[in-house]
Design an enzyme around this catalytic site. Structure first.
Site, PDB file in Angstrom:
ATOM      1  N   MET A 188       0.839  -1.205   0.000  1.00  0.00           N
ATOM      2  CA  MET A 188       0.000   0.000   0.000  1.00  0.00           C
ATOM      3  C   MET A 188       0.876   1.258   0.000  1.00  0.00           C
ATOM      4  O   MET A 188       0.399   2.357   0.312  1.00  0.00           O
ATOM      5  CB  MET A 188      -0.942  -0.003   1.206  1.00  0.00           C
ATOM      6  N   HIS A 220       9.167  -3.500   3.530  1.00  0.00           N
ATOM      7  CA  HIS A 220       8.740  -3.713   2.142  1.00  0.00           C
ATOM      8  C   HIS A 220       9.950  -4.026   1.250  1.00  0.00           C
ATOM      9  O   HIS A 220       9.892  -4.904   0.387  1.00  0.00           O
ATOM     10  CB  HIS A 220       8.092  -2.444   1.574  1.00  0.00           C
ATOM     11  N   GLY A 229       4.799 -10.349   3.786  1.00  0.00           N
ATOM     12  CA  GLY A 229       5.538 -10.321   5.049  1.00  0.00           C
ATOM     13  C   GLY A 229       4.791 -11.062   6.154  1.00  0.00           C
ATOM     14  O   GLY A 229       3.573 -11.015   6.234  1.00  0.00           O
ATOM     15  N   LYS A 259       4.790 -10.186   9.099  1.00  0.00           N
ATOM     16  CA  LYS A 259       4.225  -9.255  10.078  1.00  0.00           C
ATOM     17  C   LYS A 259       2.704  -9.365  10.050  1.00  0.00           C
ATOM     18  O   LYS A 259       2.057  -9.317  11.078  1.00  0.00           O
ATOM     19  CB  LYS A 259       4.643  -7.814   9.798  1.00  0.00           C
ATOM     20  N   GLN A 300      -2.810 -12.493   7.259  1.00  0.00           N
ATOM     21  CA  GLN A 300      -2.915 -12.226   5.822  1.00  0.00           C
ATOM     22  C   GLN A 300      -2.228 -13.337   5.027  1.00  0.00           C
ATOM     23  O   GLN A 300      -2.777 -13.826   4.031  1.00  0.00           O
ATOM     24  CB  GLN A 300      -2.269 -10.874   5.517  1.00  0.00           C
ATOM     25  N   SER A 352       4.141   1.017   8.118  1.00  0.00           N
ATOM     26  CA  SER A 352       3.811   2.352   7.616  1.00  0.00           C
ATOM     27  C   SER A 352       3.053   3.140   8.673  1.00  0.00           C
ATOM     28  O   SER A 352       3.057   4.370   8.673  1.00  0.00           O
ATOM     29  CB  SER A 352       2.966   2.252   6.349  1.00  0.00           C
TER      30      SER A 352
HETATM   31  P1  AMP Z   1       1.420  -2.974   3.469  1.00  0.00           P
HETATM   32  O1  AMP Z   1       1.954  -1.901   2.585  1.00  0.00           O
HETATM   33  O2  AMP Z   1       1.356  -2.610   4.916  1.00  0.00           O
HETATM   34  O3  AMP Z   1       0.146  -3.578   2.942  1.00  0.00           O
HETATM   35  O4  AMP Z   1       2.487  -4.154   3.400  1.00  0.00           O
HETATM   36  C1  AMP Z   1       2.857  -4.722   2.169  1.00  0.00           C
HETATM   37  C2  AMP Z   1       3.618  -5.991   2.419  1.00  0.00           C
HETATM   38  O5  AMP Z   1       4.792  -5.716   3.161  1.00  0.00           O
HETATM   39  C3  AMP Z   1       2.802  -7.012   3.250  1.00  0.00           C
HETATM   40  O6  AMP Z   1       3.019  -8.308   2.737  1.00  0.00           O
HETATM   41  C4  AMP Z   1       3.376  -6.849   4.620  1.00  0.00           C
HETATM   42  O7  AMP Z   1       3.269  -8.011   5.407  1.00  0.00           O
HETATM   43  C5  AMP Z   1       4.837  -6.557   4.290  1.00  0.00           C
HETATM   44  N1  AMP Z   1       5.478  -5.897   5.433  1.00  0.00           N
HETATM   45  C6  AMP Z   1       5.112  -4.717   6.006  1.00  0.00           C
HETATM   46  N2  AMP Z   1       5.904  -4.465   7.068  1.00  0.00           N
HETATM   47  C7  AMP Z   1       6.779  -5.504   7.161  1.00  0.00           C
HETATM   48  C8  AMP Z   1       7.835  -5.829   8.066  1.00  0.00           C
HETATM   49  N3  AMP Z   1       8.160  -5.052   9.090  1.00  0.00           N
HETATM   50  N4  AMP Z   1       8.492  -6.988   7.859  1.00  0.00           N
HETATM   51  C9  AMP Z   1       8.160  -7.810   6.826  1.00  0.00           C
HETATM   52  N5  AMP Z   1       7.178  -7.552   5.955  1.00  0.00           N
HETATM   53  C10 AMP Z   1       6.494  -6.417   6.116  1.00  0.00           C
END
Ligand code: AMP
Length: 256
Positions: A30, A37, A145, A147, A151, A184
């Site tokens: 996102m 990321h 991820g 985290k 999901q 984020s």
């Molecule tokens: P988001 O932009 O928050 O939707 O995250 C996009 C992808 O990045 C998702 O698969 C998250 O799980 C991964 N992600 C976000 N933060 C982390 C982190 N600290 N460690 C590993 N993966 C992450």
């Protein structure tokens, strides 16, 4: 680096790569990109000839009272990070949904409990947009991820159940030097709140050494200053927790 703004153009580009015998990795995000990321991107870079990063703040995974409107959208910085990381294409559509959109993907087991209790429509939105992104970028592999542990569970189940021809690659959690999982949403925290938030990763790490990790962690987090527990649950071999620090909801988990 190509910037692609609609699904048809992305499909065309991906098909041209496949015709040339190249493999494609997709990293759905996102935006508001950070080292977490970029670790997904680096992993994808090593394993594929072409890497696509999607940047799309997906409206259907936000509840009506959630932070869709204020979610950070630092587009220029995001594109610079992607360019520096050797990304081949950024898929950054204005919208992915036709105005009369009426089809949803609903995974019905992994999408229950944990985050779904306070975010009841979240995983329907996630499963739907991820299937759309997979149908758009046509990747051989897609990177998620840990985290967002639930999901990963939902996406793996959806891909298996619907025979989606892609390999899902989970990537370990990337943390800041103080232990907080990069997110984020961390930018919403004041310096004091950020300090208070550290008990989440620290107590998760301690909890797995206890006899009753779930009860122990729930007790510790519920006593922590400035914090409200959303849930503590173990699922699929991970101890997972979500907390509120002020108006910011943070999630984290560790392997049991
Ligand atoms: P988001 O932009 O928050 O939707 O995250 C996009 C992808 O990045 C998702 O698969 C998250 O799980 C991964 N992600 C976000 N933060 C982390 C982190 N600290 N460690 C590993 N993966 C992450």
């Amino acid at each position: 680096m190509k910037i692609v703004s609609n699904a048809q153009a992305m499909q065309k580009l991906s098909r041209s790569w496949h015709r040339a015998g190249e493999t494609v990795g997709l990293v759905p995000t996102m935006g508001a990109l950070h080292r977490g990321h970029m670790t997904l991107v680096e992993t994808a870079r090593k394993q594929n000839d072409r890497v696509v990063v999607s940047i799309y703040v997906n409206p259907t995974q936000f509840g009506p009272k959630e932070d869709f409107g204020k979610y950070p959208r630092p587009r220029r910085e995001d594109l610079a990070l992607c360019r520096a990381a050797g990304v081949d294409a950024v898929l950054a559509p204005e919208t992915l949904y036709p105005p009369d959109f009426s089809t949803w993907v609903e995974e019905t087991v992994q999408s229950k409990g944990r985050c779904a209790v306070s975010r009841p429509i979240h995983f329907r939105g996630v499963a739907t947009v991820v299937l759309k992104l997979l149908n758009t970028a046509l990747p051989d592999r897609a990177y998620f991820g840990r985290k967002d542990a639930q999901q990963v569970d939902v996406i793996e189940r959806m891909v298996r159940d619907l025979d989606v021809p892609v390999k899902i690659v989970p990537v370990e959690i990337v943390r800041d030097s103080d232990g907080l999982a990069l997110s984020s949403r961390n930018r919403y925290l004041s310096p004091e709140q950020r300090q208070q938030a550290l008990i989440l990763p620290h107590s998760l790490r301690e909890a797995v050494k206890q006899k009753q990790p779930v009860a122990w962690l729930r007790r510790v987090l519920s006593r922590a200053p400035g914090m409200k527990v959303d849930y503590v649950e173990s699922a699929n071999g991970r101890l997972c927790a979500a907390v509120w620090v002020g108006k910011t909801r943070l999630i984290d988990n560790v392997k049991i």
